[in-house]
Design a protein around this motif. Structure first.
Motif, mmCIF file in Angstrom:
data_model
loop_
_atom_site.group_PDB
_atom_site.id
_atom_site.type_symbol
_atom_site.label_atom_id
_atom_site.label_comp_id
_atom_site.label_asym_id
_atom_site.label_seq_id
_atom_site.Cartn_x
_atom_site.Cartn_y
_atom_site.Cartn_z
ATOM 1 N N ASP A 170 46.454 33.557 43.958
ATOM 2 C CA ASP A 170 45.965 35.196 43.748
ATOM 3 C C ASP A 170 45.951 35.539 42.551
ATOM 4 O OD1 ASP A 170 45.375 34.550 46.830
ATOM 5 O OD2 ASP A 170 46.229 36.171 47.448
ATOM 6 N N PHE A 171 46.638 35.443 41.823
ATOM 7 C CA PHE A 171 47.061 35.777 40.468
ATOM 8 C C PHE A 171 46.075 34.824 39.720
ATOM 9 C CE2 PHE A 171 49.181 35.372 36.305
ATOM 10 C CZ PHE A 171 49.593 36.596 35.830
ATOM 11 N N GLY A 172 46.219 33.275 39.916
ATOM 12 C CA GLY A 172 45.340 32.618 38.937
ATOM 13 C C GLY A 172 43.657 33.146 39.545
ATOM 14 N N ALA A 173 43.702 33.016 41.031
ATOM 15 C CA ALA A 173 42.076 33.032 40.759
ATOM 16 C C ALA A 173 41.471 34.667 40.941
ATOM 17 C CB ALA A 173 42.288 33.664 42.851
ATOM 18 N N THR A 174 42.346 35.554 40.832
ATOM 19 C CA THR A 174 41.904 36.903 40.531
ATOM 20 C C THR A 174 41.205 37.024 38.523
ATOM 21 O OG1 THR A 174 42.936 37.692 41.755
ATOM 22 C CG2 THR A 174 42.289 39.149 39.809
ATOM 23 N N ILE A 175 41.778 35.599 37.799
ATOM 24 C CA ILE A 175 42.020 35.726 36.626
ATOM 25 C C ILE A 175 40.573 34.854 36.213
ATOM 26 C CG2 ILE A 175 42.578 34.713 34.470
ATOM 27 C CD1 ILE A 175 45.227 35.078 34.955
ATOM 28 N N LEU A 176 40.179 33.907 37.414
ATOM 29 C CA LEU A 176 38.713 32.976 37.397
ATOM 30 C C LEU A 176 37.705 34.004 37.649
ATOM 31 C CD1 LEU A 176 39.653 29.384 38.835
ATOM 32 C CD2 LEU A 176 39.501 30.442 36.263
ATOM 33 N N ASP A 177 37.898 34.972 38.742
ATOM 34 C CA ASP A 177 37.373 35.396 39.414
ATOM 35 C C ASP A 177 36.496 36.399 37.883
ATOM 36 O OD1 ASP A 177 35.009 37.011 40.837
ATOM 37 O OD2 ASP A 177 36.622 38.615 41.921
ATOM 38 N N ASN A 178 37.200 37.105 37.257
ATOM 39 C CA ASN A 178 36.744 37.521 36.663
ATOM 40 C C ASN A 178 35.866 37.122 34.864
ATOM 41 O OD1 ASN A 178 37.866 40.641 34.286
ATOM 42 N ND2 ASN A 178 38.268 38.661 33.413
ATOM 43 N N PHE A 179 36.553 35.777 34.817
ATOM 44 C CA PHE A 179 35.738 34.865 33.627
ATOM 45 C C PHE A 179 34.922 34.219 34.319
ATOM 46 C CE2 PHE A 179 39.829 35.676 31.782
ATOM 47 C CZ PHE A 179 39.132 36.451 30.753
ATOM 48 N N ASN A 180 33.926 34.798 36.137
ATOM 49 C CA ASN A 180 33.079 33.783 36.343
ATOM 50 C C ASN A 180 33.342 32.458 37.032
ATOM 51 O OD1 ASN A 180 31.194 33.900 38.593
ATOM 52 N ND2 ASN A 180 29.336 33.743 36.426
ATOM 53 N N VAL A 181 34.704 32.121 36.971
ATOM 54 C CA VAL A 181 34.731 31.105 36.949
ATOM 55 C C VAL A 181 35.381 30.134 38.147
ATOM 56 C CG1 VAL A 181 36.505 28.292 35.943
ATOM 57 C CG2 VAL A 181 35.592 30.382 34.292
ATOM 58 N N SER A 182 34.571 28.790 38.323
ATOM 59 C CA SER A 182 35.358 28.527 40.155
ATOM 60 C C SER A 182 36.354 27.641 39.990
ATOM 61 C CB SER A 182 34.008 27.431 40.347
ATOM 62 O OG SER A 182 33.119 27.155 39.823
ATOM 63 N N GLY A 183 36.845 27.432 41.075
ATOM 64 C CA GLY A 183 38.028 26.212 41.141
ATOM 65 C C GLY A 183 39.031 26.105 42.241
ATOM 66 N N ASN A 184 39.474 27.758 41.617
ATOM 67 C CA ASN A 184 40.884 27.528 42.695
ATOM 68 C C ASN A 184 40.327 27.731 44.183
ATOM 69 O OD1 ASN A 184 43.023 29.486 43.622
ATOM 70 N ND2 ASN A 184 43.855 30.358 41.639
ATOM 71 N N THR A 185 40.660 26.954 44.840
ATOM 72 C CA THR A 185 40.380 27.108 46.235
ATOM 73 C C THR A 185 41.242 27.566 47.443
ATOM 74 O OG1 THR A 185 40.969 24.591 45.949
ATOM 75 C CG2 THR A 185 38.791 25.525 46.445
ATOM 76 N N VAL A 186 42.611 28.096 46.239
ATOM 77 C CA VAL A 186 43.505 28.802 46.861
ATOM 78 C C VAL A 186 44.139 29.421 47.464
ATOM 79 C CG1 VAL A 186 46.447 27.735 47.242
ATOM 80 C CG2 VAL A 186 44.819 26.413 46.433
ATOM 81 N N GLY A 187 44.204 30.275 46.104
ATOM 82 C CA GLY A 187 44.346 31.351 46.013
ATOM 83 C C GLY A 187 43.239 33.198 46.336
ATOM 84 N N THR A 188 42.942 33.549 46.660
ATOM 85 C CA THR A 188 42.214 35.232 47.085
ATOM 86 C C THR A 188 41.619 36.326 46.116
ATOM 87 O OG1 THR A 188 41.946 34.950 49.565
ATOM 88 C CG2 THR A 188 41.388 36.829 48.719
ATOM 89 N N SER A 189 41.259 36.360 45.330
ATOM 90 C CA SER A 189 41.595 36.990 43.822
ATOM 91 C C SER A 189 41.217 38.371 44.365
ATOM 92 C CB SER A 189 39.980 36.806 43.597
ATOM 93 O OG SER A 189 39.373 38.393 42.288
ATOM 94 N N PHE A 190 41.675 39.135 43.575
ATOM 95 C CA PHE A 190 41.946 40.840 44.039
ATOM 96 C C PHE A 190 41.227 41.580 43.201
ATOM 97 C CE2 PHE A 190 46.390 39.792 42.077
ATOM 98 C CZ PHE A 190 45.907 39.745 40.837
#
Length: 396
Positions: free
Chosen positions: A371-391
């Motif tokens: 979820d840590f990395g998914a949130t970072i990717l979400d912030n920069f509008n980058v896809s690819g982390n299919t494991v975590g959930t962005s907060f």
């Protein structure tokens, strides 16, 4: 709410209580922060971590000396590891969207004779010890012999590591690194599949004065797939690695990496990054908590290190801009008040802050570090982390 710069700080091994699967790791009762608080009997002074909500993560059982913040300055929660191990590599890879699903090789009784022979044949040096050992104890007990003979001190721990210690007057750093690189090359796949080969140089005149140097180098397995660092770099963002981050990811997905000599040095480099106009992710690991105090089961030293970090954290909080996001977490536990000398399977804290926050609150229990990395990717509008959930959308 989005951010131009994200700062991630891993306070290595600072767990916050046994994970739900601690029984599988024989770690029931482990509680790194809780036991340090108990040791200090209310005198653990962590004002900045407190106001970020450290004890708010577990208000029913707050860390002794760390008050539950009535109005925390950000968001707080804890994360559960899904990787099969509790090593630094497992924790960091999972944070970046790549959980470790295949167990690494563990050799609690020492390494097989055929592997040791390969190292001896390559190096032209005899191997001694070859069993689990504390890193400081092993050079105290065998360092003088190593200096006289030129042997290699090979030892391990409860983690998936093969460590090689040598006095720098006897085996120069370059030679030690080459030996470790060779050991890395022959332990990538089964039957060994060792997570890290670690060069452990030391100096000093005799067993009572030997000290390990900051020239430690971790030769890790290369990531077995794409990580969030790769995704950010490939999308054109800066990825700044501070401390052993570069080693853990074998340099992959990193645009700029810097080696550090201590927690203090790591925070200084992080503060330097905060004064730099970059666009992307600054990722810091502060290893002293783990290497110097957790494994050595030293709650007093661990607490002092936490208080020193908290003071530097205050400097960082004052430096952050409105367009910055800070996320603090850990990669596993290493309870200095627990049995043994190895990592402990615990939840890790999650503390999140930005000067632009108008609200605060709980992020709950995150089911995976990813979820840590998914949130970072979400912030920069980058896809690819299919494991975590962005907060990210919870931050207001």
């Amino acid at each position: 709410m989005t951010f131009k710069r994200v700062f991630g700080i891993v306070i290595d091994s600072v767990g916050i209580g046994e994970a739900s699967d601690a029984n599988k790791f024989d770690d029931v009762g482990a509680d790194t922060l809780g036991h340090i608080g108990e040791f200090y009997k209310g005198k653990l002074n962590l004002p900045n971590l407190a106001k970020m909500g450290l004890s708010n993560i577990r208000p029913e059982n707050p860390i002794e000396g760390v008050a539950v913040a009535e109005h925390p300055i950000g968001y707080f929660g804890k994360m559960h590891e899904t990787s099969v191990g509790k090593d630094s590599m497992d924790g960091h890879w999972e944070m970046m969207g790549l959980p470790v699903t295949e167990p690494l090789g563990f050799f609690p009784n020492g390494f097989p004779a055929e592997l040791i022979k390969q190292i001896e044949d390559f190096s032209g040096r005899h191997v001694i010890v070859n069993k689990p050992y504390s890193g400081t104890d092993v050079i105290h007990d065998y360092g003088e012999k190593q200096m006289k003979t030129g042997d290699l001190i090979v030892y391990t721990s409860g983690d998936s590591v093969l460590q090689i210690a040598a006095h720098t007057d006897v085996i120069p750093l370059e030679e030690l690194y080459k030996i470790c690189e060779f050991a890395r090359s022959i332990t990538i796949d089964k039957p060994y599949r060792i997570g890290r080969i670690i060069a452990r140089p030391y100096v000093g005149p005799d067993k009572d004065h030997f000290t390990r140097t900051s020239d430690r180098h971790d030769f890790t397995l290369a990531p077995t797939g794409e990580t969030d660092l790769d995704r950010l770099k490939n999308a054109g963002f800066d990825v700044l690695a501070v401390g052993k981050i570069n080693d853990i990811f074998s340099g992959q997905g990193i645009t700029e990496g810097v080696h550090t000599t201590s927690n203090d040095d790591g925070m200084k480099h992080t503060l330097e990054n905060a004064e730099t106009d970059f666009n992307g992710f600054s990722f810091t690991n502060l290893v002293d908590f783990d290497a110097m105090y957790g494994h050595r089961r030293n709650p007093e030293g661990y607490g002092k290190a936490l208080m020193a970090f908290d003071e530097q954290l205050g400097d960082l909080l004052a430096t952050l801009q409105d367009s910055d996001l800070l996320m603090i977490t850990a990669d596993h536990g290493n309870d200095p008040g627990y049995k043994g000398t190895d990592h402990t399977r615990e939840y890790v804290p999650l503390l999140v802050y930005s000067p632009q926050f108008k609200q605060n609150g709980s992020l709950g229990i995150r089911r995976t570090y990813a979820d840590f990395g998914a949130t970072i990717l979400d912030n920069f509008n980058v896809s690819g982390n299919t494991v975590g959930t962005s907060f990210l959308n919870s931050l207001k």
